[in-house]
Write an enzyme that holds these catalytic residues in place. Structure first.
Site, mmCIF file in Angstrom:
data_model
loop_
_atom_site.group_PDB
_atom_site.id
_atom_site.type_symbol
_atom_site.label_atom_id
_atom_site.label_comp_id
_atom_site.label_asym_id
_atom_site.label_seq_id
_atom_site.Cartn_x
_atom_site.Cartn_y
_atom_site.Cartn_z
ATOM 1 N N MET A 40 0.845 -1.195 0.000
ATOM 2 C CA MET A 40 0.000 0.000 0.000
ATOM 3 C C MET A 40 0.880 1.245 0.000
ATOM 4 S SD MET A 40 -3.451 -0.929 2.021
ATOM 5 C CE MET A 40 -2.886 -0.639 3.680
ATOM 6 N N GLY A 46 10.966 -2.840 5.719
ATOM 7 C CA GLY A 46 10.210 -4.101 5.703
ATOM 8 C C GLY A 46 9.785 -4.452 4.281
ATOM 9 N N HIS A 47 9.192 -3.464 3.582
ATOM 10 C CA HIS A 47 8.815 -3.695 2.178
ATOM 11 C C HIS A 47 10.059 -4.029 1.343
ATOM 12 C CE1 HIS A 47 5.570 -0.687 3.417
ATOM 13 N NE2 HIS A 47 4.854 -1.715 3.021
ATOM 14 N N GLN A 71 -10.390 -2.783 2.058
ATOM 15 C CA GLN A 71 -9.947 -3.452 3.281
ATOM 16 C C GLN A 71 -9.952 -2.535 4.503
ATOM 17 O OE1 GLN A 71 -6.030 -4.292 1.423
ATOM 18 N NE2 GLN A 71 -5.169 -3.867 3.426
ATOM 19 N N GLY A 157 4.689 -10.321 4.061
ATOM 20 C CA GLY A 157 5.415 -10.228 5.333
ATOM 21 C C GLY A 157 4.695 -10.952 6.452
ATOM 22 N N LYS A 159 4.722 -10.083 9.397
ATOM 23 C CA LYS A 159 4.155 -9.097 10.323
ATOM 24 C C LYS A 159 2.625 -9.151 10.303
ATOM 25 C CE LYS A 159 3.771 -4.677 9.279
ATOM 26 N NZ LYS A 159 2.384 -4.252 9.548
ATOM 27 N N ASP A 160 2.067 -9.302 9.105
ATOM 28 C CA ASP A 160 0.607 -9.389 8.972
ATOM 29 C C ASP A 160 0.250 -10.867 8.903
ATOM 30 O OD1 ASP A 160 -0.093 -6.425 8.591
ATOM 31 O OD2 ASP A 160 1.580 -6.760 7.225
HETATM 32 P P1 AMP Z 1 1.465 -2.923 3.448
HETATM 33 O O1 AMP Z 1 2.032 -1.866 2.541
HETATM 34 O O2 AMP Z 1 1.436 -2.526 4.879
HETATM 35 O O3 AMP Z 1 0.165 -3.489 2.934
HETATM 36 O O4 AMP Z 1 2.500 -4.132 3.409
HETATM 37 C C1 AMP Z 1 2.874 -4.735 2.173
HETATM 38 C C2 AMP Z 1 3.604 -6.007 2.471
HETATM 39 O O5 AMP Z 1 4.779 -5.717 3.229
HETATM 40 C C3 AMP Z 1 2.770 -6.992 3.318
HETATM 41 O O6 AMP Z 1 2.997 -8.313 2.857
HETATM 42 C C4 AMP Z 1 3.334 -6.781 4.701
HETATM 43 O O7 AMP Z 1 3.185 -7.909 5.544
HETATM 44 C C5 AMP Z 1 4.800 -6.522 4.386
HETATM 45 N N1 AMP Z 1 5.433 -5.815 5.508
HETATM 46 C C6 AMP Z 1 5.005 -4.680 6.096
HETATM 47 N N2 AMP Z 1 5.803 -4.359 7.150
HETATM 48 C C7 AMP Z 1 6.753 -5.327 7.220
HETATM 49 C C8 AMP Z 1 7.850 -5.579 8.095
HETATM 50 N N3 AMP Z 1 8.137 -4.783 9.130
HETATM 51 N N4 AMP Z 1 8.607 -6.682 7.882
HETATM 52 C C9 AMP Z 1 8.324 -7.518 6.840
HETATM 53 N N5 AMP Z 1 7.294 -7.333 5.983
HETATM 54 C C10 AMP Z 1 6.518 -6.257 6.174
#
Ligand code: AMP
Length: 267
Positions: A40, A46-47, A71, A157, A159-160
């Site tokens: 997003m 992390g990304h 979502q 990740g 994390k989720d």
């Molecule tokens: P988001 O942009 O928050 O939807 O996250 C996109 C992807 O990055 C998802 O698969 C998350 O689980 C992963 N992600 C977000 N934060 C982290 C993190 N700290 N460590 C590893 N993966 C992450």
């Protein structure tokens, strides 16, 4: 490393599903494997760790940036979710990503859009109980992205965590021809899991939030020391978080990693 682009070259930026599909098909037709990293935006380390893993395992990497309204609940932070697109594109250029897919809401959900992916009971428990419809929105957008960007592998990740469970179940249930790769949680030096939403925390809130990783670490230590009672391990996390001001616990659970059913013993 299997990068096919020159690092720091600009990624191709595509906003339509038709162009994205054509690009991916051309790569695969040329015999290249494709890795997909759905995000997003508001990208952080992390990304970038997911992108790096994709680059290690695939010939080219596509990153999607889409803040998915489906979502977010009606009282959640869709409107104020951070959208630093220019900074994101700079990070993706520096990382050597080949393609960035940045669709509009209308591109993803045109007028008359009507079909959704129901995650079943897995989407209603834990996080799903506090965020009705969240995982339905997640699976609907993830399935659409898999169709628009038919990659060999998709990176998510840990994390989720519950998200990884519902996505893997969908891929198995619907026989989707894509491999799901789950990557470890990347944390700041103080232990806080990196998250785009950390930008919303002020200093005291951030300090309180550290109790979550502290609790998890204590439980991990207890487990390593032989504790197998799930209730005791969960209670340790709960108590560690409860000592901090300003935090309200929604759920702490020790669960089976596939069924998400609560465990009594951790084996
Ligand atoms: P988001 O942009 O928050 O939807 O996250 C996109 C992807 O990055 C998802 O698969 C998350 O689980 C992963 N992600 C977000 N934060 C982290 C993190 N700290 N460590 C590893 N993966 C992450």
């Amino acid at each position: 490393m299997n990068r096919s682009a020159v690092t720091n070259a600009c990624p191709r930026i595509i906003a339509t599903a038709a162009e994205a599909l054509a690009w991916i098909r051309a790569q695969r037709h040329a015999g290249k494997s494709v890795g997909l990293v759905p995000t997003m935006g508001a990208l952080h380390t992390g990304h970038l760790s997911l992108i790096e893993r994709s680059q290690q395992e695939c010939d080219c990497t596509v990153v999607s940036i889409f803040v998915n309204p489906m979502q977010f609940g009606p009282h959640e932070d869709f409107n104020k979710y951070p959208r630093p697109l220019t900074a994101d594109l700079e990070k993706l250029a520096a990382a050597g990503v080949e393609l960035v897919f940045v669709p509009t809401v209308d591109e993803m959900y045109p007028a008359g859009f009507n079909t959704h992916v129901d995650p079943g009971a897995l989407g209603q428990t834990w996080e799903g109980a506090f965020r009705p419809g969240h995982f339905r929105g997640v699976l609907t957008i993830v399935l659409k992205l898999f169709e628009m960007l038919p990659a060999d592998r998709a990176y998510f990740g840990q994390k989720d965590f519950q998200q990884t469970v519902v996505v893997r179940q969908m891929v198995a249930d619907l026989n989707l021809p894509i491999e799901i790769v789950i990557c470890p949680t990347i944390r700041d030096n103080d232990g806080l899991a990196l998250s785009s939403r950390n930008a919303f925390l002020d200093a005291p809130q951030r300090k309180s939030a550290l109790s979550i990783s502290r609790g998890l670490r204590l439980a991990k230590e207890q487990f390593a020391a032989g504790q197998r009672d799930a209730a005791q391990l969960g209670e340790l996390v709960r108590q560690t978080i409860a000592t901090e001001p300003g935090l309200e616990i929604q759920y702490v659970a020790v669960v089976d990693p596939i069924s998400l059913a609560e465990l009594s013993q951790v084996t």
